[in-house]
Scaffold this active site. Structure first.
Site, mmCIF file in Angstrom:
data_model
loop_
_atom_site.group_PDB
_atom_site.id
_atom_site.type_symbol
_atom_site.label_atom_id
_atom_site.label_comp_id
_atom_site.label_asym_id
_atom_site.label_seq_id
_atom_site.Cartn_x
_atom_site.Cartn_y
_atom_site.Cartn_z
ATOM 1 N N GLY A 18 40.424 42.428 39.333
ATOM 2 C CA GLY A 18 41.747 42.396 38.721
ATOM 3 C C GLY A 18 41.714 41.603 37.438
ATOM 4 O O GLY A 18 40.678 41.466 36.788
ATOM 5 N N CYS A 19 42.842 41.046 37.089
ATOM 6 C CA CYS A 19 42.989 40.288 35.846
ATOM 7 C C CYS A 19 42.083 39.064 35.845
ATOM 8 O O CYS A 19 42.062 38.298 36.799
ATOM 9 C CB CYS A 19 44.453 39.867 35.695
ATOM 10 S SG CYS A 19 44.732 38.865 34.238
ATOM 11 N N PHE A 20 41.344 38.881 34.762
ATOM 12 C CA PHE A 20 40.424 37.745 34.713
ATOM 13 C C PHE A 20 41.135 36.406 34.661
ATOM 14 O O PHE A 20 40.566 35.381 35.021
ATOM 15 C CB PHE A 20 39.379 37.867 33.606
ATOM 16 C CG PHE A 20 39.847 38.209 32.215
ATOM 17 C CD1 PHE A 20 41.073 37.856 31.707
ATOM 18 C CD2 PHE A 20 38.985 38.923 31.384
ATOM 19 C CE1 PHE A 20 41.449 38.175 30.408
ATOM 20 C CE2 PHE A 20 39.346 39.248 30.075
ATOM 21 C CZ PHE A 20 40.590 38.867 29.592
#
Length: 189
Positions: A18-20
């Site tokens: 997902g989003c870093f």
């Protein structure tokens, strides 16, 4: 990074889930983690930008490069944290973040990491830890491209932003409830 450590005593994990910003915020809290860098891996464009990766057309995943001291935290422990803080059963999606850039992926840097990742995925599957099958891909690590500076320490610098409050903070809470407070003295979190 701890100046008393040499590069020979440290190892690197590259993880996408997902989003870093979410991954970075959690791994920054782990005792034994020396550095976490948000970036991109697994695509076909050299030196991609965030804007390019967000289109889903470059083939890159948002990832974090986690530099850690294996004497203080094992690669397996990092993977256990990774599987706790994201959903490894959805293809190209984490919550409302949808696209191949948000895929669940482990980019391994050695044969030992490959065996550890595959063994853990098999164990989690056999234990039925998740209600659906794990779809996390395990691949050899290609070139890692660091994200632009505004994406580094994003949660620390933007914790009042709605995305950070509603998406990142719950992942930190989940990490802490499962693993306790394993914060490195002087860490950002």
């Amino acid at each position: 990074m701890n100046e008393n450590k040499t590069d020979q005593t440290l190892d690197t994990a590259i993880l996408g889930g997902g989003c870093f910003w979410c991954l970075e915020a959690v791994f920054d809290l782990v005792d034994g983690v020396e550095e976490v860098v948000s970036g991109y891996c697994g695509g076909h464009v050299d030196a991609p930008t965030y804007r390019q990766v967000c289109t889903g057309g470059t083939g890159h995943a948002e990832v974090v490069k986690v530099v850690f001291d294996p004497a203080r935290v094992s690669y397996r422990e990092l993977l256990e944290i990774f599987f706790t803080i994201h959903d490894p059963t959805t293809v190209d999606r984490q919550g409302n973040d949808v696209g191949p850039q948000y895929r669940s992926v482990i980019f391994v840097t050695s044969d030992a990491q490959l065996r550890t990742a595959l063994d853990l995925i098999e164990e989690l599957g056999e234990q039925r830890v998740f209600p659906k099958a794990i779809v996390t891909r395990v691949e050899r690590a290609p070139t890692f491209w660091a994200a632009e500076p505004e994406h580094h320490d994003y949660y620390v610098n933007n914790s009042d932003q709605p995305y950070c409050q509603y998406v990142v903070a719950p992942k930190i809470a989940k990490f802490r409830s499962r693993f306790g407070v394993r914060r490195v003295p002087g860490s950002k979190g």
